[in-house]
Design an enzyme around this catalytic site. Structure first.
Site, PDB file in Angstrom:
ATOM      1  N   TYR A 134       8.403  14.307  15.874  1.00 36.93           N
ATOM      2  CA  TYR A 134       8.712  12.955  15.398  1.00 36.93           C
ATOM      3  C   TYR A 134       9.025  12.053  16.587  1.00 36.93           C
ATOM      4  CZ  TYR A 134      10.903   9.101  12.914  1.00 36.93           C
ATOM      5  OH  TYR A 134      11.214   7.844  12.424  1.00 36.93           O
TER       6      TYR A 134
ATOM      7  N   THR B 204       0.819  -1.205   0.000  1.00 36.82           N
ATOM      8  CA  THR B 204       0.000   0.000   0.000  1.00 36.82           C
ATOM      9  C   THR B 204       0.853   1.255   0.000  1.00 36.82           C
ATOM     10  OG1 THR B 204      -0.211   0.428   2.388  1.00 36.82           O
ATOM     11  CG2 THR B 204      -1.612  -1.314   1.446  1.00 36.82           C
TER      12      THR B 204
ATOM     13  N   THR C 292      17.643   6.447   3.665  1.00 36.86           N
ATOM     14  CA  THR C 292      16.390   6.417   2.912  1.00 36.86           C
ATOM     15  C   THR C 292      15.992   7.856   2.612  1.00 36.86           C
ATOM     16  OG1 THR C 292      15.042   6.513   4.907  1.00 36.86           O
ATOM     17  CG2 THR C 292      15.683   4.323   4.123  1.00 36.86           C
TER      18      THR C 292
ATOM     19  N   LYS D 287       6.821   8.645  17.831  1.00 37.76           N
ATOM     20  CA  LYS D 287       7.396   7.312  17.991  1.00 37.76           C
ATOM     21  C   LYS D 287       7.341   6.840  19.446  1.00 37.76           C
ATOM     22  CE  LYS D 287       8.314   6.672  13.665  1.00 37.76           C
ATOM     23  NZ  LYS D 287       7.522   5.704  12.877  1.00 37.76           N
TER      24      LYS D 287
ATOM     25  N   ASP E  80      -4.195   6.058   2.131  1.00 39.97           N
ATOM     26  CA  ASP E  80      -3.724   7.116   3.023  1.00 39.97           C
ATOM     27  C   ASP E  80      -4.034   6.635   4.430  1.00 39.97           C
ATOM     28  OD1 ASP E  80      -3.311   9.321   4.627  1.00 39.97           O
ATOM     29  OD2 ASP E  80      -4.557  10.688   3.452  1.00 39.97           O
TER      30      ASP E  80
ATOM     31  N   ASN F  94       4.609   0.607   8.333  1.00 41.28           N
ATOM     32  CA  ASN F  94       5.844   1.284   7.960  1.00 41.28           C
ATOM     33  C   ASN F  94       5.635   2.745   7.556  1.00 41.28           C
ATOM     34  OD1 ASN F  94       8.678   1.509   6.794  1.00 41.28           O
ATOM     35  ND2 ASN F  94       7.448   1.741   4.934  1.00 41.28           N
TER      36      ASN F  94
ATOM     37  N   SER G  85       8.960   1.679  14.375  1.00 43.84           N
ATOM     38  CA  SER G  85       9.172   2.809  15.266  1.00 43.84           C
ATOM     39  C   SER G  85      10.520   3.440  14.894  1.00 43.84           C
ATOM     40  CB  SER G  85       9.138   2.328  16.722  1.00 43.84           C
ATOM     41  OG  SER G  85       9.360   3.379  17.614  1.00 43.84           O
TER      42      SER G  85
END
Length: 273
Positions: A148, A32, A183, A152, A56, A83, A134
């Site tokens: 952020y 997805t 990433t 988490k 979404d 994820n 996480s």
């Protein structure tokens, strides 16, 4: 025996790498992402092994519909990998209400909605594995990543509680806690707050700290680790990813315990007779 894996945020980064790792070994993957077109090459390469779904994760109804569609298509869901997420960079004071809410909507509530959606299926199966992506920043913090970090930390608390609630149903919960990786998380996928000049020295210190050579792991190296995690009949509740995470978390936790100990008499006093 092949598994059915449901992965959010599968268009890039960890999600994409892991989806391909599962597909290459013959697992079936529900991939997805917000842009379903970015998933069509997986469909072209792996055919019926993959079910692309535009999703979404901020939309609770859409999350439940996607899980229902996956169950109808493949007959079961063995693993959910939450994820989807992004980084919000900026000082706490700089963060707008919209930025703060959006960060929590995706990084925390998206995890909650998908977990809720898949649990009835896994309870009926009497088996399943929910993997929450996480961060080591759900255990320790860095400046200019306050929201952020908070998102988490929230995922950590939710998931540890969830693990204790569903273990009796044959469902495992794991928190994957990566350190920094190369990433797109801090690139085009990231958001920046409107800067306040007073915080420039803090941001400069942060930039210097994260420019240390070798601090970022290679995303491709995580694929074999995720396969091992999924295949383990007794997976851990927490799994740090990367060689930088462990010493950082260990140092911070040792300092916390020392501080608790130093103030223990005051803590005891607060309990009363």
């Amino acid at each position: 025996m092949s598994k059915v894996i449901f992965i959010t945020g599968a268009t890039k980064g960890f999600g994409r790498i892991w989806a391909e790792a599962f597909l290459k070994r013959g697992d079936r993957v529900v991939a997805t992402g917000r842009n379903a077109e970015a998933l069509q090459d997986l469909k072209k390469s792996y055919g019926d092994l993959v079910l692309p779904i535009q999703l979404d994760v901020n939309d609770r109804n859409a999350s439940f519909e996607a899980v229902s569609k996956a169950k109808e298509h493949f007959g079961r869901i063995d693993v959910l990998i939450n994820n989807a997420g992004y980084g919000l960079f900026g000082a706490v004071e700089e963060t707008s209400e919209e930025e703060a809410r959006n960060q929590m909507e995706t990084n925390f509530f998206g995890v909650l909605w998908l977990s809720q959606a898949v649990l009835p299926i896994m309870r009926e199966q009497k088996s399943g594995h929910i993997i929450q992506v996480s961060s080591f920043l759900g255990l320790v913090t860095l400046p200019v990543l306050g929201l952020y970090n908070a998102s988490k930390f929230a995922v950590e608390g939710l998931s540890e509680t969830l693990a204790s609630e569903v273990k009796g149903f044959g469902i495992n919960v794991s928190l994957v806690e990566p350190n920094g990786y190369t990433t797109d998380w801090s690139g085009e996928s990231a958001f920046q707050t409107q800067s306040i000049e007073a915080y420039n020295p803090v941001k400069a210190g942060f930039s210097e700290a994260v420019s240390t050579p070798g601090i970022f792991g290679k995303p491709e190296a995580t694929a074999s680790v995720i396969l091992k995690l999924v295949d383990n009949p007794n997976p851990p509740l927490r799994l740090l990813l990367g060689s930088f995470a462990y010493p950082t978390v260990k140092k911070v936790y040792e300092e916390r315990l020392e501080s608790f100990s130093d103030w223990k008499s005051v803590s005891d006093e607060a309990h009363g007779e």
